[in-house]
Structures are given as structure tokens and as C-alpha cells.
Design a protein around this motif. Structure first.
Motif, PDB file in Angstrom:
ATOM      1  N   LYS A  16       0.834  -1.196   0.000  1.00  0.00           N
ATOM      2  CA  LYS A  16       0.000   0.000   0.000  1.00  0.00           C
ATOM      3  C   LYS A  16       0.873   1.252   0.000  1.00  0.00           C
ATOM      4  CE  LYS A  16      -3.625   2.413   2.429  1.00  0.00           C
ATOM      5  NZ  LYS A  16      -4.507   2.491   3.559  1.00  0.00           N
ATOM      6  N   LEU A  17       1.942   1.244   0.805  1.00  0.00           N
ATOM      7  CA  LEU A  17       2.855   2.389   0.827  1.00  0.00           C
ATOM      8  C   LEU A  17       3.529   2.596  -0.524  1.00  0.00           C
ATOM      9  CD1 LEU A  17       4.668   2.032   4.261  1.00  0.00           C
ATOM     10  CD2 LEU A  17       2.892   3.643   3.638  1.00  0.00           C
ATOM     11  N   SER A  18       4.003   1.516  -1.133  1.00  0.00           N
ATOM     12  CA  SER A  18       4.715   1.653  -2.401  1.00  0.00           C
ATOM     13  C   SER A  18       3.780   2.055  -3.537  1.00  0.00           C
ATOM     14  CB  SER A  18       5.449   0.362  -2.749  1.00  0.00           C
ATOM     15  OG  SER A  18       4.543  -0.699  -2.896  1.00  0.00           O
ATOM     16  N   SER A  19       2.548   1.582  -3.528  1.00  0.00           N
ATOM     17  CA  SER A  19       1.616   2.004  -4.575  1.00  0.00           C
ATOM     18  C   SER A  19       1.246   3.477  -4.415  1.00  0.00           C
ATOM     19  CB  SER A  19       0.374   1.123  -4.587  1.00  0.00           C
ATOM     20  OG  SER A  19      -0.329   1.248  -3.384  1.00  0.00           O
ATOM     21  N   GLY A  20       1.138   3.945  -3.183  1.00  0.00           N
ATOM     22  CA  GLY A  20       0.899   5.368  -2.951  1.00  0.00           C
ATOM     23  C   GLY A  20       2.066   6.222  -3.417  1.00  0.00           C
ATOM     24  N   THR A  21       3.291   5.738  -3.219  1.00  0.00           N
ATOM     25  CA  THR A  21       4.471   6.460  -3.675  1.00  0.00           C
ATOM     26  C   THR A  21       4.527   6.485  -5.192  1.00  0.00           C
ATOM     27  OG1 THR A  21       5.646   5.799  -1.685  1.00  0.00           O
ATOM     28  CG2 THR A  21       6.969   6.572  -3.516  1.00  0.00           C
ATOM     29  N   GLY A  22       4.182   5.374  -5.834  1.00  0.00           N
ATOM     30  CA  GLY A  22       4.143   5.349  -7.294  1.00  0.00           C
ATOM     31  C   GLY A  22       3.121   6.322  -7.847  1.00  0.00           C
TER      32      GLY A  22
END
Length: 92
Positions: A47-53
Motif C-alpha cells: 500500500k505504501l509503495s503504490s501510494g508512492t508510485g
């Protein structure tokens, strides 16, 4: 729908300028820890990495980098998308 609404709110606040500053206060709420499984931890990090993307692709990120000085831009880059790019290059 933004996955990181607080990050986008901070970027918009900073882009509006006019001498505005964000004061950061941290509060810790301590309670009994719970044992998290591998799937729960991976779900949180995905979830964190998709938000960063999603942040990298926005106009706010581009505008914010244009108004930052080099040290601030480099630390902002590594704190957001640069961390995942560095991890990819290190693991590759």
C-alpha cells in the motif's frame, strides 16, 4: 482516489507558499503489540509503495521539485520514490 492523502495535502500546502510553514508534532500511543504475519506486513508495504508510485506521476510532485533547492529536492526524492528505486537497483 489518492492512497496518500496526507502527503498530497502537505504538497499542496507547500506549493501555495506565502510564507506558510507546517509544524510537525508527533504523539505516540503505546499499546500491546500484536503479532503480524508476513502477508499483513507485505500488504502494508505494498500500500505504501503504490501510494508512492501514484505520487511520482502527479503534477504536484513536478511543481514541488521545481521550487526546491538541491539539498531539499534530493532528500525529498530519497524519502519518497528514490527509496524504492534504490532498493530495486540494489537488489538487481
Amino acid at each position: 482516489l489518492n492512497l496518500s492523502e496526507d502527503i498530497f495535502a502537505g504538497m499542496d500546502f507547500t506549493l501555495r507558499g506565502d510564507g506558510r510553514r507546517i509544524n510537525h508534532c508527533e504523539y505516540f500511543h503505546l499499546a500491546k503489540g500484536r503479532d503480524l504475519g508476513f502477508n499483513a506486513v507485505i500488504g502494508f508495504f505494498s500500500k505504501l509503495s503504490s501510494g508512492t508510485g501514484e505520487q511520482i506521476l502527479t503534477r504536484q510532485m513536478l511543481r514541488l521539485h521545481h521550487c526546491m533547492h538541491l539539498p531539499s529536492a534530493l532528500s525529498f526524492y530519497y524519502a519518497h520514490g528514490g527509496f524504492y528505486i534504490t532498493q530495486l537497483l540494489t537488489a538487481w
